[in-house]
Design a protein around this motif. Sequence first.
Motif, PDB file in Angstrom:
ATOM      1  N   GLN A  71       0.753  -1.191  -0.020  1.00  0.00           N
ATOM      2  CA  GLN A  71       0.146   0.097   0.057  1.00  0.00           C
ATOM      3  C   GLN A  71       0.816   1.432   0.095  1.00  0.00           C
ATOM      4  OE1 GLN A  71      -2.474  -0.335   3.402  1.00  0.00           O
ATOM      5  NE2 GLN A  71      -3.660  -2.120   2.644  1.00  0.00           N
ATOM      6  N   CYS A  72       1.879   1.116   0.600  1.00  0.00           N
ATOM      7  CA  CYS A  72       2.816   2.566   0.820  1.00  0.00           C
ATOM      8  C   CYS A  72       3.755   2.572   0.010  1.00  0.00           C
ATOM      9  CB  CYS A  72       3.157   2.576   2.425  1.00  0.00           C
ATOM     10  SG  CYS A  72       1.840   2.654   3.411  1.00  0.00           S
ATOM     11  N   SER A  73       4.227   1.565  -0.709  1.00  0.00           N
ATOM     12  CA  SER A  73       5.364   1.612  -1.584  1.00  0.00           C
ATOM     13  C   SER A  73       4.989   2.141  -3.073  1.00  0.00           C
ATOM     14  CB  SER A  73       6.232   0.235  -1.793  1.00  0.00           C
ATOM     15  OG  SER A  73       5.324  -0.667  -2.325  1.00  0.00           O
ATOM     16  N   SER A  74       5.872   2.497  -3.915  1.00  0.00           N
ATOM     17  CA  SER A  74       5.714   3.053  -5.039  1.00  0.00           C
ATOM     18  C   SER A  74       6.921   3.134  -5.911  1.00  0.00           C
ATOM     19  CB  SER A  74       5.174   4.593  -5.090  1.00  0.00           C
ATOM     20  OG  SER A  74       4.972   5.121  -6.327  1.00  0.00           O
ATOM     21  N   ILE A  75       6.613   2.838  -7.277  1.00  0.00           N
ATOM     22  CA  ILE A  75       7.860   2.896  -8.411  1.00  0.00           C
ATOM     23  C   ILE A  75       8.326   4.360  -8.509  1.00  0.00           C
ATOM     24  CG2 ILE A  75       7.303   0.855  -9.267  1.00  0.00           C
ATOM     25  CD1 ILE A  75       6.066   2.140 -11.683  1.00  0.00           C
ATOM     26  N   ARG A  76       7.479   5.465  -8.007  1.00  0.00           N
ATOM     27  CA  ARG A  76       7.868   6.795  -8.396  1.00  0.00           C
ATOM     28  C   ARG A  76       8.074   7.341  -6.917  1.00  0.00           C
ATOM     29  NH1 ARG A  76       6.240   8.608 -13.332  1.00  0.00           N
ATOM     30  NH2 ARG A  76       4.870   6.859 -14.569  1.00  0.00           N
ATOM     31  N   GLY A  77       8.018   6.839  -5.939  1.00  0.00           N
ATOM     32  CA  GLY A  77       8.181   7.452  -4.526  1.00  0.00           C
ATOM     33  C   GLY A  77       9.644   7.672  -4.336  1.00  0.00           C
ATOM     34  N   ARG A 137      14.435   6.486 -15.811  1.00  0.00           N
ATOM     35  CA  ARG A 137      14.789   5.825 -14.393  1.00  0.00           C
ATOM     36  C   ARG A 137      13.804   4.732 -14.059  1.00  0.00           C
ATOM     37  NH1 ARG A 137      14.741   9.213  -8.796  1.00  0.00           N
ATOM     38  NH2 ARG A 137      15.051   7.457  -7.289  1.00  0.00           N
ATOM     39  N   ILE A 138      12.689   4.983 -14.316  1.00  0.00           N
ATOM     40  CA  ILE A 138      11.711   4.100 -13.979  1.00  0.00           C
ATOM     41  C   ILE A 138      11.819   2.838 -14.482  1.00  0.00           C
ATOM     42  CG2 ILE A 138       9.147   3.685 -13.676  1.00  0.00           C
ATOM     43  CD1 ILE A 138       8.662   6.745 -13.341  1.00  0.00           C
ATOM     44  N   ILE A 139      12.085   2.965 -16.085  1.00  0.00           N
ATOM     45  CA  ILE A 139      12.199   1.926 -16.777  1.00  0.00           C
ATOM     46  C   ILE A 139      13.531   1.115 -16.710  1.00  0.00           C
ATOM     47  CG2 ILE A 139      12.473   1.149 -19.205  1.00  0.00           C
ATOM     48  CD1 ILE A 139      10.779   3.289 -20.286  1.00  0.00           C
ATOM     49  N   SER A 140      14.288   1.771 -16.280  1.00  0.00           N
ATOM     50  CA  SER A 140      15.722   1.250 -15.919  1.00  0.00           C
ATOM     51  C   SER A 140      15.570   0.421 -14.519  1.00  0.00           C
ATOM     52  CB  SER A 140      16.820   2.070 -15.889  1.00  0.00           C
ATOM     53  OG  SER A 140      17.015   2.808 -16.863  1.00  0.00           O
ATOM     54  N   GLU A 141      14.920   0.867 -13.689  1.00  0.00           N
ATOM     55  CA  GLU A 141      15.029   0.076 -12.051  1.00  0.00           C
ATOM     56  C   GLU A 141      13.948  -1.305 -12.289  1.00  0.00           C
ATOM     57  OE1 GLU A 141      15.296   4.147  -9.298  1.00  0.00           O
ATOM     58  OE2 GLU A 141      13.289   3.309  -9.704  1.00  0.00           O
ATOM     59  N   SER A 142      12.875  -0.916 -13.319  1.00  0.00           N
ATOM     60  CA  SER A 142      11.903  -2.038 -13.464  1.00  0.00           C
ATOM     61  C   SER A 142      12.351  -3.343 -14.406  1.00  0.00           C
ATOM     62  CB  SER A 142      10.707  -1.581 -13.886  1.00  0.00           C
ATOM     63  OG  SER A 142      10.983  -1.130 -15.181  1.00  0.00           O
ATOM     64  N   THR A 143      13.359  -2.936 -15.049  1.00  0.00           N
ATOM     65  CA  THR A 143      13.956  -3.987 -16.127  1.00  0.00           C
ATOM     66  C   THR A 143      15.220  -4.502 -15.693  1.00  0.00           C
ATOM     67  OG1 THR A 143      14.938  -2.188 -17.703  1.00  0.00           O
ATOM     68  CG2 THR A 143      12.679  -2.906 -18.081  1.00  0.00           C
ATOM     69  N   GLN A 144      15.994  -3.664 -15.035  1.00  0.00           N
ATOM     70  CA  GLN A 144      17.353  -4.342 -14.627  1.00  0.00           C
ATOM     71  C   GLN A 144      17.579  -4.638 -13.310  1.00  0.00           C
ATOM     72  OE1 GLN A 144      20.194  -4.369 -16.661  1.00  0.00           O
ATOM     73  NE2 GLN A 144      18.519  -4.301 -18.181  1.00  0.00           N
ATOM     74  N   VAL A 188      13.408   5.004  -0.823  1.00  0.00           N
ATOM     75  CA  VAL A 188      13.089   3.648   0.028  1.00  0.00           C
ATOM     76  C   VAL A 188      11.868   3.147  -0.469  1.00  0.00           C
ATOM     77  CG1 VAL A 188      12.195   3.204   2.465  1.00  0.00           C
ATOM     78  CG2 VAL A 188      14.281   4.612   2.277  1.00  0.00           C
ATOM     79  N   GLN A 189      10.769   4.035  -0.608  1.00  0.00           N
ATOM     80  CA  GLN A 189       9.439   3.578  -1.379  1.00  0.00           C
ATOM     81  C   GLN A 189       9.734   2.756  -2.548  1.00  0.00           C
ATOM     82  OE1 GLN A 189       7.483   6.988  -1.707  1.00  0.00           O
ATOM     83  NE2 GLN A 189       7.198   7.639   0.600  1.00  0.00           N
ATOM     84  N   ARG A 190      10.598   3.059  -3.557  1.00  0.00           N
ATOM     85  CA  ARG A 190      10.805   2.256  -4.680  1.00  0.00           C
ATOM     86  C   ARG A 190      11.571   0.873  -4.403  1.00  0.00           C
ATOM     87  NH1 ARG A 190      11.932   5.978  -9.572  1.00  0.00           N
ATOM     88  NH2 ARG A 190      11.033   7.729  -9.024  1.00  0.00           N
ATOM     89  N   ILE A 191      12.377   0.807  -3.640  1.00  0.00           N
ATOM     90  CA  ILE A 191      13.217  -0.423  -3.202  1.00  0.00           C
ATOM     91  C   ILE A 191      12.091  -1.347  -2.496  1.00  0.00           C
ATOM     92  CG2 ILE A 191      14.143   0.095  -1.063  1.00  0.00           C
ATOM     93  CD1 ILE A 191      16.818  -1.223  -1.645  1.00  0.00           C
ATOM     94  N   VAL A 192      11.344  -0.802  -1.538  1.00  0.00           N
ATOM     95  CA  VAL A 192      10.562  -1.631  -0.775  1.00  0.00           C
ATOM     96  C   VAL A 192       9.437  -2.099  -1.999  1.00  0.00           C
ATOM     97  CG1 VAL A 192       8.331  -1.588   0.830  1.00  0.00           C
ATOM     98  CG2 VAL A 192      10.490  -0.438   1.470  1.00  0.00           C
ATOM     99  N   TYR A 193       9.095  -1.189  -3.023  1.00  0.00           N
ATOM    100  CA  TYR A 193       8.071  -1.879  -3.891  1.00  0.00           C
ATOM    101  C   TYR A 193       8.769  -3.264  -4.437  1.00  0.00           C
ATOM    102  CZ  TYR A 193       5.463  -2.070  -8.144  1.00  0.00           C
ATOM    103  OH  TYR A 193       4.604  -2.552  -9.209  1.00  0.00           O
ATOM    104  N   TYR A 194       9.793  -3.155  -5.006  1.00  0.00           N
ATOM    105  CA  TYR A 194      10.408  -4.261  -5.660  1.00  0.00           C
ATOM    106  C   TYR A 194      10.837  -5.324  -4.713  1.00  0.00           C
ATOM    107  CZ  TYR A 194      10.692  -1.236  -9.692  1.00  0.00           C
ATOM    108  OH  TYR A 194      10.356  -0.363 -10.655  1.00  0.00           O
ATOM    109  N   PHE A 195      11.166  -5.119  -3.629  1.00  0.00           N
ATOM    110  CA  PHE A 195      11.467  -6.114  -2.517  1.00  0.00           C
ATOM    111  C   PHE A 195      10.194  -6.932  -2.157  1.00  0.00           C
ATOM    112  CE2 PHE A 195      16.131  -4.918  -2.863  1.00  0.00           C
ATOM    113  CZ  PHE A 195      16.555  -6.227  -2.400  1.00  0.00           C
TER     114      PHE A 195
END
Length: 500
Positions: free
Chosen positions: A155-161, A405-412, A164-171
């Motif tokens: 609920q609280c993580s995001s790929i645009r945050g 940045r968003i694409i790189s984080e999500s694909t790499q 910390v919010q980004r890393i929590v989203y992916y983990f």
Amino acid sequence: MVIEMFPSVQFDSRGIPNQFGHSKDYCSREEVNTERNQWYGTEEFVQWGNINLFHQNTMINENLSLPTKQQACANAGKDYQLMIFCVWVERSSFNPVLLLLTTSSLAIHTQLRFWAFSVEEHRDVEIIQHLLASAEKVGEQQFSRASHLLSHCHQCSSIRGTPVQRIVYYFSKALQQKIDQETGRRTTKGSGKRQLLELQDTSMNPNPSLLASYQKVPFSQVILFTAMQVMIENVSEAKRIHIIDLEVRNGLHLSILMEALAARSDCPLVHLKVTAVGTISEQKIKETGKRLMSVAQSLNLSFSFNVVMVADMLDLNESLFKLESEEMVAVYAPYILSTLIERPNHLENLMAVFQKINPRIMIVTEVEANHNSPVFVNRFVEALFYYGALFDSMEECMDRDDQDRIISESTQFSPKIANIVAFEGEERRVRHVNSNVWKAFFSRFGMVETELSRASLYQAKLLVNNFACASSCTFEMMGKSLSIGWKGTPILSVSALKFL
């Protein structure tokens, strides 16, 4: 057995995190490694009893309103948890993501509370706490409780945050995938291998977003240019050069090499041969060869490009390389050896082939981290800290809403995080280990590290200075290998090796 060389079966490895989630390599040293030299500030050792706590001599960020190092350590007394915190406040004070991760990790094991953070930082600490608690429950196979804790992270993580919010989203996404697999809601067969094959395929033909992040974030550029500089120096007297490339990708590094060789005046090049080794994407490798041929023609360089395709590295042998007695052979192995750790006989065969070939130099670049612990929680936390540094670097180098940045984080980043967290056994292909482990492994084949020249080190430093984030990049000599890191956390490394 090769597998015995790697920390997956060495429970006492320095790279395995302690109960606070921090690698022994960062926090505790039983002896001083005289080969280790920091280029960022100075090193300092503070001793409590028989414990050496290693940290960098940096100032605590004033706006955090935290106690000074001396005050914190004086108040710590015999509380080992607080002593670890003193070190990690010192180390993390210039890296907000690591500071939040450290604070969250400590809060789980102690009753420490910190009032110096902003409202947003408090939220970030909270979701990290939920993420770490969920990982701990997964380690204990309490999957229902783990899923409940993860719901807050979702609920609280995001790929645009925030980072910390980004890393929590992916983990949290990877952790949920592991839970689904462990509980039978999702099948695992072949999915880990498929993820990595897709990632390899992407690297053969990177999209504009990946190229944009490559240009703005310094790590890969610095390691690539340093590797090519070392290569050029070691073949400087050769008129016929044969490069065996284990991961040719789009061939950018070879274009750099070709330009440097074409500019030689003291020892003109007669011919450059490149042999690209691959197990997938043969057509894309051939397309890279065509592009390199065009580069060679523009430079008026005699050039040939060969492709050696094998089903796997067990099929590789020296006869496939069409070696000639008058040519000087060099091997380039970028980020490929760690993918073979799970298949030790493949790695053994590859090294045995090169031992027979006896190249003038072998350049190895790898991720400088330990993501190979057999203990799930240890591996999870080690990866969390490593990617915390990467996400923090993205925050400083690229805008938060930058689509590249968003694409790189999500694909790499995302596929690698998922592979480290969600998979086990042969499906877990991302098994990075640090330079010391590789050094011990290479020694079994009669290989030794060779000194990197002052010119290559100077060029690495010079290249970093072209980036706006230069002050946050750190260099470290580990023996004779060079690593580049982010605010003290090693990210990538390059080594030059020779057979005795």
